[in-house]
Design a protein around this motif. Structure first.
Motif, PDB file in Angstrom:
ATOM      1  N   ARG A 180       5.308  -3.476   4.319  1.00  0.00           N
ATOM      2  CA  ARG A 180       3.858  -3.605   4.166  1.00  0.00           C
ATOM      3  C   ARG A 180       3.431  -3.546   2.696  1.00  0.00           C
ATOM      4  NH1 ARG A 180       1.601  -0.079   9.368  1.00  0.00           N
ATOM      5  NH2 ARG A 180       2.183  -1.630  10.937  1.00  0.00           N
ATOM      6  N   ASN A 181       4.163  -4.246   1.882  1.00  0.00           N
ATOM      7  CA  ASN A 181       3.867  -4.308   0.451  1.00  0.00           C
ATOM      8  C   ASN A 181       3.950  -5.770   0.012  1.00  0.00           C
ATOM      9  OD1 ASN A 181       3.634  -4.102  -2.294  1.00  0.00           O
ATOM     10  ND2 ASN A 181       5.340  -2.691  -2.571  1.00  0.00           N
ATOM     11  N   GLU A 182       2.816  -6.448   0.015  1.00  0.00           N
ATOM     12  CA  GLU A 182       2.809  -7.872  -0.302  1.00  0.00           C
ATOM     13  C   GLU A 182       3.245  -8.165  -1.732  1.00  0.00           C
ATOM     14  OE1 GLU A 182      -1.025  -9.433   0.521  1.00  0.00           O
ATOM     15  OE2 GLU A 182      -0.952  -8.995   2.672  1.00  0.00           O
ATOM     16  N   ASP A 183       3.088  -7.212  -2.619  1.00  0.00           N
ATOM     17  CA  ASP A 183       3.420  -7.446  -4.026  1.00  0.00           C
ATOM     18  C   ASP A 183       4.903  -7.740  -4.235  1.00  0.00           C
ATOM     19  OD1 ASP A 183       0.798  -7.072  -4.736  1.00  0.00           O
ATOM     20  OD2 ASP A 183       1.054  -4.954  -5.305  1.00  0.00           O
ATOM     21  N   ILE A 184       5.757  -7.236  -3.346  1.00  0.00           N
ATOM     22  CA  ILE A 184       7.192  -7.429  -3.569  1.00  0.00           C
ATOM     23  C   ILE A 184       7.588  -8.899  -3.457  1.00  0.00           C
ATOM     24  CG2 ILE A 184       7.726  -5.119  -2.706  1.00  0.00           C
ATOM     25  CD1 ILE A 184       8.962  -6.573  -0.226  1.00  0.00           C
ATOM     26  N   TYR A 185       6.786  -9.701  -2.744  1.00  0.00           N
ATOM     27  CA  TYR A 185       7.165 -11.101  -2.536  1.00  0.00           C
ATOM     28  C   TYR A 185       7.036 -11.934  -3.801  1.00  0.00           C
ATOM     29  CZ  TYR A 185       7.174  -9.545   2.235  1.00  0.00           C
ATOM     30  OH  TYR A 185       7.452  -8.839   3.382  1.00  0.00           O
ATOM     31  N   ASN A 186       6.362 -11.384  -4.825  1.00  0.00           N
ATOM     32  CA  ASN A 186       6.363 -12.050  -6.121  1.00  0.00           C
ATOM     33  C   ASN A 186       7.723 -11.943  -6.800  1.00  0.00           C
ATOM     34  OD1 ASN A 186       3.596 -12.798  -6.087  1.00  0.00           O
ATOM     35  ND2 ASN A 186       3.037 -10.694  -6.617  1.00  0.00           N
ATOM     36  N   HIS A 187       8.557 -11.018  -6.325  1.00  0.00           N
ATOM     37  CA  HIS A 187       9.843 -10.740  -6.966  1.00  0.00           C
ATOM     38  C   HIS A 187      11.046 -11.101  -6.104  1.00  0.00           C
ATOM     39  CE1 HIS A 187       7.451  -8.449  -9.840  1.00  0.00           C
ATOM     40  NE2 HIS A 187       6.895  -7.821  -8.815  1.00  0.00           N
TER      41      HIS A 187
END
Length: 305
Positions: free
Chosen positions: A68-75
């Motif tokens: 539940r951490n959308e920010d990780i998909y940038n990486h």
């Protein structure tokens, strides 16, 4: 440099335990996630990628939880084993759509760069429905690379590829690992892992069985003799000197090939004693080759086969 940390993670589905109390850290470079089918590799990768919640324990990317951490998909770039694709799209449309989902300012250019990277430009404007298994794997790889991620998670990425495609993908993953990206790929094919990754994480029946350089793991397997092929200037004299040494368990003289087959029960002792004996007796050593220091020998040992 990006690091994935798995801490005391378990995942179960009803009464079935898929991953059981696993702890590992995946850092920059190429790491092979090895195990037989059903070992829990895909479940672990999906938790690392934030698509599945751990039942217990935590999975983090540079300290941030993946679930539940959308920010990780940038990486993260993920290449799943399952064929979750839209067959009515062309390969280019599929990769462009992924670029647009990431909000890239020039989605078309990013998509073309990713398509060129996986050598799919010749089929980019064909429908995915017409693609072979290997082509589908490569267009999935392009979609995972379109936003230039620092982490790549690949689940059985070589499935369906012909030898040329496999060699190209191996070269690409080696290059990315050398650039400092964190690359983790799962496989049950020993040859793939042995060619690409010296560092391995081994899963057996949902548990973490081993971690490290598989050659170092082999040397820690003290209850299993190490086998060597030795070619020297005087095989008979060398054999007679070594047979009484505590570091060896058996020596066979192969008259046809002119070599000694040696079983060493003390790896350190044998590697020290062999050159000493040769020097003391004036015997020239032409070849000393381990014959079972392979990933297959390690894997067979770990799964208890």
């Amino acid at each position: 440099m990006t690091t994935i940390s798995v801490d005391r993670v378990s995942r179960w589905f009803g009464n079935v335990v898929a991953v059981n109390d696993v702890t590992m850290t995946i850092g920059p470079g190429v790491t092979g996630l090895l195990g037989p089918n059903g070992a829990g590799k895909s479940t672990l990768l999906h938790m690392m990628g934030g698509f599945l919640a751990p039942s217990t324990g935590t999975v983090t990317l540079d300290g941030a939880a993946t679930w539940r951490n959308e920010d990780i998909y940038n990486h993260i770039g993920l290449v799943p084993e399952r064929e979750a694709m839209y067959d009515f799209l062309t390969g280019r449309e599929f990769v462009v759509a992924n670029a647009e989902l990431f909000g890239l300012p020039n989605a078309g250019f990013a998509a073309q760069t990713a398509i060129d990277t996986v050598q799919m430009e010749y089929a980019a404007d064909r429908k995915i429905a017409t693609y072979s298994k290997g082509m589908r794997q490569r267009v999935k790889m392009a979609s995972a690379l379109v936003h230039n991620p620092s982490v790549l998670l690949l689940d059985e990425p070589f499935n369906g590829m012909d030898p040329r495609q496999r060699m190209h993908l191996m070269d690409l993953l080696r290059k990315m690992g050398a650039e400092g990206r964190t690359v983790l790929f799962s496989s049950h094919i020993l040859e793939e892992v042995e060619q690409l990754a010296h560092h391995i994480e081994v899963m057996v029946a949902g548990r973490h069985a081993a971690s490290g350089d598989y050659r170092q793991i082999r040397r820690l397997m003290v209850d299993r003799p190490h086998r060597y092929t030795v070619r020297s200037g005087d095989n008979r004299a060398l054999a007679s000197a070594l047979i009484a040494d505590d570091s060896t368990a058996g020596i066979e003289l192969d008259l046809r090939d002119g070599v000694l087959h040696i079983q060493a029960i003390d790896f350190v002792g044998f590697t020290r004693r062999l050159p000493q004996v040769a020097r003391e007796r004036g015997i020239r050593l032409y070849e000393v080759s381990p014959t079972d220091e392979s990933l297959e020998s390690v894997f067979t040992y770990l799964v208890g086969a």
